[in-house]
Scaffold this active site. Structure first.
Site, short mmCIF file in Angstrom:
data_model
loop_
_atom_site.label_atom_id
_atom_site.label_comp_id
_atom_site.label_asym_id
_atom_site.label_seq_id
_atom_site.Cartn_x
_atom_site.Cartn_y
_atom_site.Cartn_z
N GLU A 342 0.86 -1.19 0.00
CA GLU A 342 0.00 0.00 0.00
C GLU A 342 0.90 1.24 0.00
O GLU A 342 1.19 1.79 -1.03
CB GLU A 342 -0.95 0.00 1.20
CG GLU A 342 -1.92 -1.17 1.16
CD GLU A 342 -3.27 -0.87 1.77
OE1 GLU A 342 -3.83 0.19 1.50
OE2 GLU A 342 -3.76 -1.75 2.52
N GLU A 607 -1.61 -1.12 13.54
CA GLU A 607 -2.83 -0.78 12.79
C GLU A 607 -4.07 -1.28 13.53
O GLU A 607 -5.10 -0.61 13.57
CB GLU A 607 -2.77 -1.45 11.41
CG GLU A 607 -4.02 -1.30 10.59
CD GLU A 607 -3.88 -1.95 9.21
OE1 GLU A 607 -3.09 -2.91 9.10
OE2 GLU A 607 -4.55 -1.50 8.27
#
Ligand code: BGC
Length: 734
Positions: A342, A607
């Site tokens: 990402e 995260e």
């Protein structure tokens, strides 16, 4: 510069290998100055006679290339002072514009091949000028970088022979070139390897002791040639083995082939990895000499402005992790994570962390550039996509509430932190377009009831990624919040905002009608209550605060919030007079909590609250980064409430602030400082027995509203203020 230059490309397809564009240049006698301007579709590094020009990495950086592409300029006078025939060379890579980008690993985000443009401008002492530019005489050859991809790493072969590919071809490219607006990316610090060990699976692993973004530099003096291959990972699994599944499609692999020269150091040119551990996939047998390995930390060159320390080591570690989250993810654009496939400018992540980020570092320039790319990537109806720059993925990212709101929240926060209206002026149309998009998004004028949202992303109360809180409610609540901020921004600029004031009132009224009952949210989730309190959407604040506290208590004094609720959770509690519960959540050690990760040895922000579970297993291999700064937004509560420094909206740039500390014995003491545009600002408190003492330093030009827990209030200007021994004292009054 660059007016006379044309775009060029290699005559042969070079794929993932890095081409070199080069030429010989002879200057006349009497050179006064030599300046180079360059840009590329891809990435480039310039060299003069083999010596690197400047120390920037990843130029021309990442923008919404269809609309704007940066160029850089360099003073290369000293590099040309050698005289005679000098080689000017550009080593280029696919980078963001041509290489693999996004979780579906699509290539060619902007173009299917690398292009280059440059111009060298020489000024002679007699006033005459000479120009050399990309249109003439540039040739192309292969380089010793046999492959380079941001996610996958590089193969550098110092034994590879360079092959001529022939004269560069002209390239028909229309792009809007702009002078560099963002911060340069550079190597910032070095981290030494701390430990070597062999895992139960027999892997040879080096630990750098810190999760970070950057790369490993290896020096091999006296080792001779040979091939070294490294894989990079953030964590070890439950058995203590090297774990790469959470990297998904990103290989994060570096191969270095040494030439065998006496002393040789190699490091990548156009890639970085997110890692704490490296595995020696190919390396001479025996125990490696750790002094040969150094991690180079790479990020945008932002000035550090904030500092914090307290008497609680776990909170200090949390702060350390917040800082490293920012360092690791502010690489030209604010990214979600630095390791997996990402590393994208996710707008939601950027939005939730921006206030914290603006305390830690001076991010004004960094954000001004990124916000222009956000605006350039906006859709025709004003939609803001999930990521900026908006790149081609298999399908567009969602136009989601709380993500798109970055268009309004980020400029507003940058204005508050630095006090310059310019960012509001520059972003005004983009903000307006986003508000208008929400206004027209659903069937109901004053609610946003449709669309595909990321919801309360990764919250613990839903079975799915999006959490339990109604996306319609979140979307409508953010519609209200952003409209209010837009009204405030317009008023700062002296515009008539009455139309949007009316819109705001209508949205709030309709949200209350639809989503509230008896003055509190109909849906009973922590995030629903947090948004109602923080955005001023509930009429019975006392009942909403009590309800929120009850939900936290029922959950064992733990949060359930995700990306949307978490950043406001402690603020909402404190504003409602329940700072005690905010502290309970901060000090909670059972998951989900901030300190759970600290107890598991985290050196950056995770995260997911359950990134590594109590039994050492992973919650998922899919959405499980260990370097995602979003939950690091807790620091804006620590700074704003516990330390107590908050900028007031009528005094952007810390011209008017509130200092209202919230002491708690478990913190021991706190001491925090911020280099504001006005100067040094500081707040600290400590205990003397049962008494809390306070010390503040207020910069000249700042008006501070001090409010202490015992009820003492005082308006003060520049100076140093001490409240100790039950006395109020002040020094150096301005
Ligand atoms: C990213 C997030 C992002 C999200 C959108 C993820 O893949 O890593 O941080 O905001 O997608 O929900």
């Amino acid at each position: 510069m660059l007016q006379n230059a044309v775009w060029i490309r290699s005559p042969y397809e070079t794929g993932e290998a890095c081409p070199e564009f080069y030429r010989e240049i002879s200057l006349k006698e009497g050179v006064k100055s030599v300046r180079l301007a360059a840009s590329a579709v891809g990435m480039y590094l310039a060299f003069v006679n083999g010596r690197r020009v400047g120390d920037e990495l990843f130029a021309p950086y990442w923008t919404q290339y269809e609309a704007r592409l940066q160029y850089q300029t360099y003073d290369v006078t000293t590099l040309f002072a050698v005289g005679g025939s000098v080689e000017l060379c550009f080593l280029c890579a696919q980078g963001w514009a041509v290489g693999t980008i996004g979780f579906d690993r699509l290539n060619h985000n902007f173009s299917d091949h690398i292009s280059l443009i440059y111009e060298l401008e020489v000024e002679y002492e007699d006033g005459s000028r000479e120009r050399f530019s990309s249109g003439e005489e540039t040739k192309v050859r292969t380089s010793q970088i046999l492959s380079s991809q941001i996610y996958d790493g590089e193969l550098i072969d110092r034994t590879a022979e360079k092959k001529e590919l022939g004269p560069a071809l002209p390239e028909n490219l229309t792009v809007h070139l702009i002078y560099q607006e963002g911060e340069a990316v550079r190597e910032q610090e070095a981290v030494q390897a701390v430990r070597y060990f062999v895992t139960p699976a027999g892997e040879r692993v080096i630990d750098f002791g810190q999760n970070l973004s950057g790369y490993v530099e290896i020096c091999t003096d006296g080792m001779g040639g040979g091939r070294i291959c490294l894989s990079h990972a953030e964590v070890l699994d439950r058995e203590g083995n090297f774990y790469t599944e959470n990297l998904r499609g990103a290989k994060q692999r570096m191969t270095y082939v040494f030439s065998g020269e006496e002393k040789e150091c190699l490091k990548p040119f156009f890639t970085w990895q997110g890692f704490r551990y490296v595995r020696l996939d190919e390396y001479p047998a025996g125990e490696p000499d750790l002094s040969r390995f150094r991690a180079r930390v790479v990020h945008s060159d932002m000035k550090r402005t904030g500092h914090f320390v307290c008497g609680n080591e776990k909170i200090n570690q949390l702060y350390h992790n917040v800082i490293w989250g920012q360092k690791s993810n502010y690489i030209d654009v604010p990214t979600d994570c630095p390791q997996r496939d990402e590393r994208l400018g996710w707008t939601g992540d950027a939005q939730v962390f921006v206030r914290t980020a603006a305390i830690n570092y001076d991010i004004e320039k960094f954000f001004k550039k990124w916000l222009k790319d956000l605006a350039a990537g906006q859709g025709e109806k004003g939609e803001v996509y999930g990521i900026a720059p908006n790149v081609k993925l298999a399908r567009e990212t969602n136009v989601s509430a709380a993500w798109g709101d970055a268009a309004v929240i980020c400029p507003w926060e940058i204005y508050l932190a630095y006090g310059d209206k310019e960012v509001l002026e520059a972003q005004f149309e983009s903000m307006k377009a986003w508000i208008e998009y929400m206004h027209g998004a659903g069937e109901e004028e004053y609610l946003w009831l449709s669309g595909e949202h990321y919801g309360d992303w990764l919250a613990m109360d839903g079975g799915d990624y999006v959490g339990a809180t109604s996306p319609d409610y979140i979307a409508s609540a953010f519609f209200a919040h952003s409209t209010l901020l837009f009204v405030k921004a317009g008023k700062v600029l002296g515009r008539d905002m009455s139309e949007y004031e009316r819109l705001y009132e209508n949205v709030v009224r309709t949200v209350k009608e639809r989503f509230m009952e008896k003055g509190i949210p109909v849906q009973r989730t922590q995030t629903a209550y947090v948004l109602a309190l923080h955005f001023g959407l509930c009429d019975d604040r006392k009942a909403a605060a009590d309800g929120l506290v009850r939900m936290i208590e029922e959950n064992g004094m733990r949060l359930t919030t995700g990306f949307v609720g978490t950043p406001y959770l402690l603020h909402a509690l404190t504003q409602a007079g329940r700072g005690d519960i905010a502290y309970e959540l901060l000090f909670q050690e059972k998951a989900p909590s901030w300190l759970f990760a600290i107890n598991r040895g985290a050196t950056t922000m995770w995260e997911h609250w359950d990134g590594i579970r109590k039994d050492g297993s992973f919650w998922s291999s899919d959405m499980n980064s260990y370097n995602h700064y979003a939950y690091g937004s807790v620091f804006d509560w620590i700074f704003g409430s516990c330390v107590g420094i908050r900028v007031l909206e009528d005094g952007a740039g810390y011209r008017h602030i509130s200092i209202k500390p919230l002491p708690d014995k478990r913190m021991g003491f706190v001491k925090a400082s911020l280099e504001t545009r006005l100067g040094h600002l500081e707040s600290s408190w400590y205990y003397k027995g049962e008494e809390v003492c306070f010390e503040f330093t207020v910069p000249e030009g700042c008006l501070a509203e001090i409010e202490l827990p015992d009820g003492l209030t005082q308006s003060v200007r520049g100076g140093r203020y001490v409240y100790a021994d039950r006395k109020v004292r002040w020094y150096n009054r301005g």
